[in-house]
Design a protein around this motif. Structure first.
Motif, PDB file in Angstrom:
ATOM      1  N   ARG A   4      15.685  21.992   6.455  1.00 54.88           N
ATOM      2  CA  ARG A   4      16.779  21.091   6.077  1.00 54.88           C
ATOM      3  C   ARG A   4      16.345  19.634   6.167  1.00 54.88           C
ATOM      4  NH1 ARG A   4      22.077  21.119   9.789  1.00 54.88           N
ATOM      5  NH2 ARG A   4      20.463  20.533  11.292  1.00 54.88           N
ATOM      6  N   TYR A   5      15.629  19.271   7.232  1.00 53.29           N
ATOM      7  CA  TYR A   5      15.176  17.889   7.357  1.00 53.29           C
ATOM      8  C   TYR A   5      14.177  17.552   6.254  1.00 53.29           C
ATOM      9  CZ  TYR A   5      13.001  13.659   8.991  1.00 53.29           C
ATOM     10  OH  TYR A   5      12.513  12.384   9.046  1.00 53.29           O
ATOM     11  N   ARG A   6      13.259  18.468   5.960  1.00 52.70           N
ATOM     12  CA  ARG A   6      12.290  18.210   4.895  1.00 52.70           C
ATOM     13  C   ARG A   6      12.975  18.137   3.533  1.00 52.70           C
ATOM     14  NH1 ARG A   6       9.091  22.416   4.462  1.00 52.70           N
ATOM     15  NH2 ARG A   6       9.777  23.660   6.253  1.00 52.70           N
ATOM     16  N   TYR A   7      14.102  18.821   3.388  1.00 50.37           N
ATOM     17  CA  TYR A   7      14.905  18.699   2.173  1.00 50.37           C
ATOM     18  C   TYR A   7      15.412  17.263   2.013  1.00 50.37           C
ATOM     19  CZ  TYR A   7      19.180  18.964  -0.659  1.00 50.37           C
ATOM     20  OH  TYR A   7      20.169  18.730  -1.576  1.00 50.37           O
ATOM     21  N   TYR A   8      15.911  16.680   3.095  1.00 48.89           N
ATOM     22  CA  TYR A   8      16.338  15.282   3.057  1.00 48.89           C
ATOM     23  C   TYR A   8      15.170  14.382   2.674  1.00 48.89           C
ATOM     24  CZ  TYR A   8      21.064  15.694   5.046  1.00 48.89           C
ATOM     25  OH  TYR A   8      22.397  15.962   5.238  1.00 48.89           O
ATOM     26  N   GLU A   9      14.004  14.660   3.222  1.00 48.65           N
ATOM     27  CA  GLU A   9      12.831  13.860   2.888  1.00 48.65           C
ATOM     28  C   GLU A   9      12.525  13.924   1.402  1.00 48.65           C
ATOM     29  OE1 GLU A   9       9.277  14.691   5.048  1.00 48.65           O
ATOM     30  OE2 GLU A   9       9.749  13.239   6.614  1.00 48.65           O
ATOM     31  N   ASN A  10      12.536  15.130   0.833  1.00 49.71           N
ATOM     32  CA  ASN A  10      12.212  15.257  -0.585  1.00 49.71           C
ATOM     33  C   ASN A  10      13.229  14.533  -1.456  1.00 49.71           C
ATOM     34  OD1 ASN A  10      10.585  16.517  -2.816  1.00 49.71           O
ATOM     35  ND2 ASN A  10      12.576  17.427  -3.272  1.00 49.71           N
ATOM     36  N   VAL A  11      14.512  14.588  -1.072  1.00 49.34           N
ATOM     37  CA  VAL A  11      15.542  13.886  -1.834  1.00 49.34           C
ATOM     38  C   VAL A  11      15.278  12.381  -1.830  1.00 49.34           C
ATOM     39  CG1 VAL A  11      17.986  13.259  -1.875  1.00 49.34           C
ATOM     40  CG2 VAL A  11      17.323  15.646  -1.558  1.00 49.34           C
ATOM     41  N   VAL A  12      14.961  11.836  -0.666  1.00 47.81           N
ATOM     42  CA  VAL A  12      14.707  10.398  -0.566  1.00 47.81           C
ATOM     43  C   VAL A  12      13.468  10.015  -1.356  1.00 47.81           C
ATOM     44  CG1 VAL A  12      14.030   8.547   1.017  1.00 47.81           C
ATOM     45  CG2 VAL A  12      15.906  10.088   1.617  1.00 47.81           C
ATOM     46  N   PHE A  13      12.383  10.781  -1.215  1.00 52.41           N
ATOM     47  CA  PHE A  13      11.164  10.497  -1.963  1.00 52.41           C
ATOM     48  C   PHE A  13      11.427  10.561  -3.466  1.00 52.41           C
ATOM     49  CE2 PHE A  13       8.840  10.926   1.952  1.00 52.41           C
ATOM     50  CZ  PHE A  13       7.636  10.260   1.737  1.00 52.41           C
ATOM     51  N   ALA A  14      12.177  11.570  -3.914  1.00 53.25           N
ATOM     52  CA  ALA A  14      12.444  11.721  -5.345  1.00 53.25           C
ATOM     53  C   ALA A  14      13.290  10.568  -5.869  1.00 53.25           C
ATOM     54  CB  ALA A  14      13.128  13.058  -5.617  1.00 53.25           C
ATOM     55  N   LEU A  15      14.309  10.155  -5.102  1.00 51.04           N
ATOM     56  CA  LEU A  15      15.137   9.029  -5.529  1.00 51.04           C
ATOM     57  C   LEU A  15      14.301   7.760  -5.637  1.00 51.04           C
ATOM     58  CD1 LEU A  15      18.422   9.599  -3.501  1.00 51.04           C
ATOM     59  CD2 LEU A  15      18.105   9.850  -5.960  1.00 51.04           C
TER      60      LEU A  15
ATOM     61  N   PRO B 252       0.823  -1.217   0.000  1.00 53.73           N
ATOM     62  CA  PRO B 252       0.000   0.000   0.000  1.00 53.73           C
ATOM     63  C   PRO B 252       0.856   1.267   0.000  1.00 53.73           C
ATOM     64  CG  PRO B 252      -0.876  -1.596   1.552  1.00 53.73           C
ATOM     65  CD  PRO B 252       0.441  -2.142   1.078  1.00 53.73           C
ATOM     66  N   SER B 253       0.385   2.291  -0.688  1.00 52.71           N
ATOM     67  CA  SER B 253       1.139   3.533  -0.833  1.00 52.71           C
ATOM     68  C   SER B 253       1.469   4.151   0.515  1.00 52.71           C
ATOM     69  CB  SER B 253       0.350   4.526  -1.688  1.00 52.71           C
ATOM     70  OG  SER B 253       1.015   5.767  -1.785  1.00 52.71           O
ATOM     71  N   GLY B 254       0.508   4.102   1.453  1.00 48.47           N
ATOM     72  CA  GLY B 254       0.756   4.699   2.764  1.00 48.47           C
ATOM     73  C   GLY B 254       1.934   4.075   3.481  1.00 48.47           C
ATOM     74  N   ILE B 255       2.105   2.765   3.328  1.00 46.19           N
ATOM     75  CA  ILE B 255       3.243   2.093   3.955  1.00 46.19           C
ATOM     76  C   ILE B 255       4.548   2.547   3.315  1.00 46.19           C
ATOM     77  CG2 ILE B 255       4.354  -0.146   4.295  1.00 46.19           C
ATOM     78  CD1 ILE B 255       1.620  -1.371   4.654  1.00 46.19           C
ATOM     79  N   MET B 256       4.567   2.697   1.988  1.00 42.42           N
ATOM     80  CA  MET B 256       5.789   3.137   1.316  1.00 42.42           C
ATOM     81  C   MET B 256       6.135   4.583   1.680  1.00 42.42           C
ATOM     82  SD  MET B 256       6.909   0.488   0.071  1.00 42.42           S
ATOM     83  CE  MET B 256       8.398   1.392  -0.329  1.00 42.42           C
ATOM     84  N   VAL B 257       5.122   5.402   1.909  1.00 46.31           N
ATOM     85  CA  VAL B 257       5.383   6.762   2.383  1.00 46.31           C
ATOM     86  C   VAL B 257       6.098   6.706   3.728  1.00 46.31           C
ATOM     87  CG1 VAL B 257       4.292   8.865   3.278  1.00 46.31           C
ATOM     88  CG2 VAL B 257       3.521   7.893   1.118  1.00 46.31           C
ATOM     89  N   ALA B 258       5.612   5.851   4.628  1.00 45.41           N
ATOM     90  CA  ALA B 258       6.241   5.705   5.942  1.00 45.41           C
ATOM     91  C   ALA B 258       7.666   5.168   5.819  1.00 45.41           C
ATOM     92  CB  ALA B 258       5.398   4.777   6.823  1.00 45.41           C
ATOM     93  N   VAL B 259       7.881   4.232   4.895  1.00 48.64           N
ATOM     94  CA  VAL B 259       9.222   3.677   4.685  1.00 48.64           C
ATOM     95  C   VAL B 259      10.174   4.763   4.186  1.00 48.64           C
ATOM     96  CG1 VAL B 259      10.574   2.087   3.255  1.00 48.64           C
ATOM     97  CG2 VAL B 259       8.440   1.310   4.302  1.00 48.64           C
ATOM     98  N   CYS B 260       9.727   5.577   3.257  1.00 46.09           N
ATOM     99  CA  CYS B 260      10.571   6.653   2.723  1.00 46.09           C
ATOM    100  C   CYS B 260      10.910   7.673   3.804  1.00 46.09           C
ATOM    101  CB  CYS B 260       9.882   7.336   1.547  1.00 46.09           C
ATOM    102  SG  CYS B 260       9.890   6.362   0.023  1.00 46.09           S
ATOM    103  N   ARG B 261       9.942   7.970   4.658  1.00 43.81           N
ATOM    104  CA  ARG B 261      10.211   8.912   5.742  1.00 43.81           C
ATOM    105  C   ARG B 261      11.222   8.335   6.727  1.00 43.81           C
ATOM    106  NH1 ARG B 261       3.950  10.976   6.446  1.00 43.81           N
ATOM    107  NH2 ARG B 261       4.091  12.652   4.888  1.00 43.81           N
ATOM    108  N   ALA B 262      11.111   7.046   7.003  1.00 39.55           N
ATOM    109  CA  ALA B 262      12.080   6.405   7.886  1.00 39.55           C
ATOM    110  C   ALA B 262      13.469   6.409   7.254  1.00 39.55           C
ATOM    111  CB  ALA B 262      11.632   4.976   8.193  1.00 39.55           C
ATOM    112  N   ALA B 263      13.521   6.162   5.939  1.00 43.46           N
ATOM    113  CA  ALA B 263      14.807   6.177   5.233  1.00 43.46           C
ATOM    114  C   ALA B 263      15.407   7.581   5.256  1.00 43.46           C
ATOM    115  CB  ALA B 263      14.621   5.699   3.800  1.00 43.46           C
ATOM    116  N   ALA B 264      14.548   8.610   5.144  1.00 41.73           N
ATOM    117  CA  ALA B 264      15.036   9.985   5.191  1.00 41.73           C
ATOM    118  C   ALA B 264      15.629  10.307   6.553  1.00 41.73           C
ATOM    119  CB  ALA B 264      13.897  10.949   4.864  1.00 41.73           C
ATOM    120  N   LEU B 265      14.970   9.853   7.608  1.00 40.78           N
ATOM    121  CA  LEU B 265      15.496  10.078   8.960  1.00 40.78           C
ATOM    122  C   LEU B 265      16.843   9.383   9.128  1.00 40.78           C
ATOM    123  CD1 LEU B 265      15.200  11.098  11.850  1.00 40.78           C
ATOM    124  CD2 LEU B 265      13.885   9.033  12.374  1.00 40.78           C
TER     125      LEU B 265
END
Length: 314
Positions: A73-84, A26-39
């Motif tokens: 800055r933290y949200r910048y990391y998030e966007n980079v991870v989501f985009a990758l 599910p998309s919601g789970i992948m969103v959570a995974v990407c946020r965890a990867a960004a952290l």
């Protein structure tokens, strides 16, 4: 930053396997995974890089508080991870589920510009997921872009989107006169030229960006003036998760106010548009990690030098 990209793009077979697996998640789970990867990336990506990004933000956004910029800055990391993740994995599913990923504003501005019969230039900074935005345009219009695919880390991304039907000219491997000729021909035939204006090269003409001496490409202003082609300012940003908001602004007709001899002034006008977008959506701009590399030493005038000498003598 490019080292991270290289790790993501290094194994095409592995990326395909991950895409098949995540397609069932599910998309919601992948969103959570990407946020965890960004952290995780934020914590382990290196103190020096975090400090450099914050320093660049403080320099270009002096009206923002340090506390606020640390959040940016933290949200910048998030966007980079989501985009990758989107480019490396989700792009396999773009043809099937792409349209639902975009919320579009002002596209009538682009369609009105195209009605003039001189093609159109869509001009944007590197914000959000610019690969995705070009893909969106290519699904509806006859598009051509200029890319710098000379980087071995980025080249797999460009090849991936070429396979998805997103054509481009390689700035590093196409002679400049041939490049300009093909872009002019594309505009003459009523097509769209998609140009990212915040590329930096030491060989670009001098200009100003965020009030600083730098070098920016003049291709957009040159084409708009010489071909009398409307230029549509555009930007995209991540709205939430994997959903993006795309904004087209009213076309600029640079040929009515500028000439070939004043195209540097037209370029500064376009730079101010990009500054506004970056200030409004700072977490979305890609180049915070190396922005410091593009600024040049300011050359003081003789009057300034004399004033400095007088102050020193006093």
């Amino acid at each position: 930053m490019y080292e991270w990209i290289a790790k993501v793009t290094g194994n095409e077979r592995m990326l395909q396997r991950i895409a098949r697996f995540t397609g069932r998640v599910p998309s919601g789970i992948m969103v959570a995974v990407c946020r965890a990867a960004a952290l995780l990336l934020y914590m382990l990506g290196g103190v020096r890089l975090r400090q450099r990004i914050l320093s660049n933000m403080l320099e270009l956004l002096p009206d923002r508080k340090v506390r606020d910029l640390k959040s940016v800055r933290y949200r910048y990391y998030e966007n980079v991870v989501f985009a990758l993740y989107e480019i490396a994995i989700e792009s396999y599913r773009l043809p099937a589920g792409g349209p639902g990923r975009f919320r579009v504003e002002g596209e009538a501005c682009l369609e009105e510009a195209l009605c003039l019969g001189r093609g159109a230039i869509v001009y944007t900074p590197h914000c959000g997921n610019f690969f995705y935005y070009y893909w969106y345009l290519c699904q509806k219009y006859d598009c051509l872009t200029v890319a710098t695919a000379g980087s071995e880390e980025l080249r797999p991304f460009y090849l991936k989107f070429q396979a998805l039907g997103c054509p481009g000219l390689d700035y590093d491997r196409t002679p400049s006169l041939e490049l300009l000729r093909k872009l002019k021909k594309h505009l003459h035939n009523g097509g769209i030229v998609f140009l990212l204006g915040d590329f930096w090269r030491p060989t670009f003409p001098p200009s100003r960006f965020f009030g600083k001496q730098t070098r920016t490409p003049q291709g957009a202003s040159t084409l708009a003036i010489e071909q009398q082609a409307p230029l549509v300012p555009f930007y995209g940003r991540r709205d939430r998760g994997f959903v993006h908001r795309l904004t087209f602004e009213p076309a600029l007709h640079l040929s009515s106010s500028f000439s070939r001899s004043t195209r540097s002034e037209a370029t500064r006008l376009l730079n101010r548009f990009m500054e506004r977008v970056i200030r409004e959506h700072p977490a979305q701009w890609f180049y915070w990690f190396n922005a410091q590399e593009r600024w040049e030493q300011e050359c003081r005038t003789e009057a300034e030098q004399d004033a400095g000498k007088e102050t020193h003598s006093a």
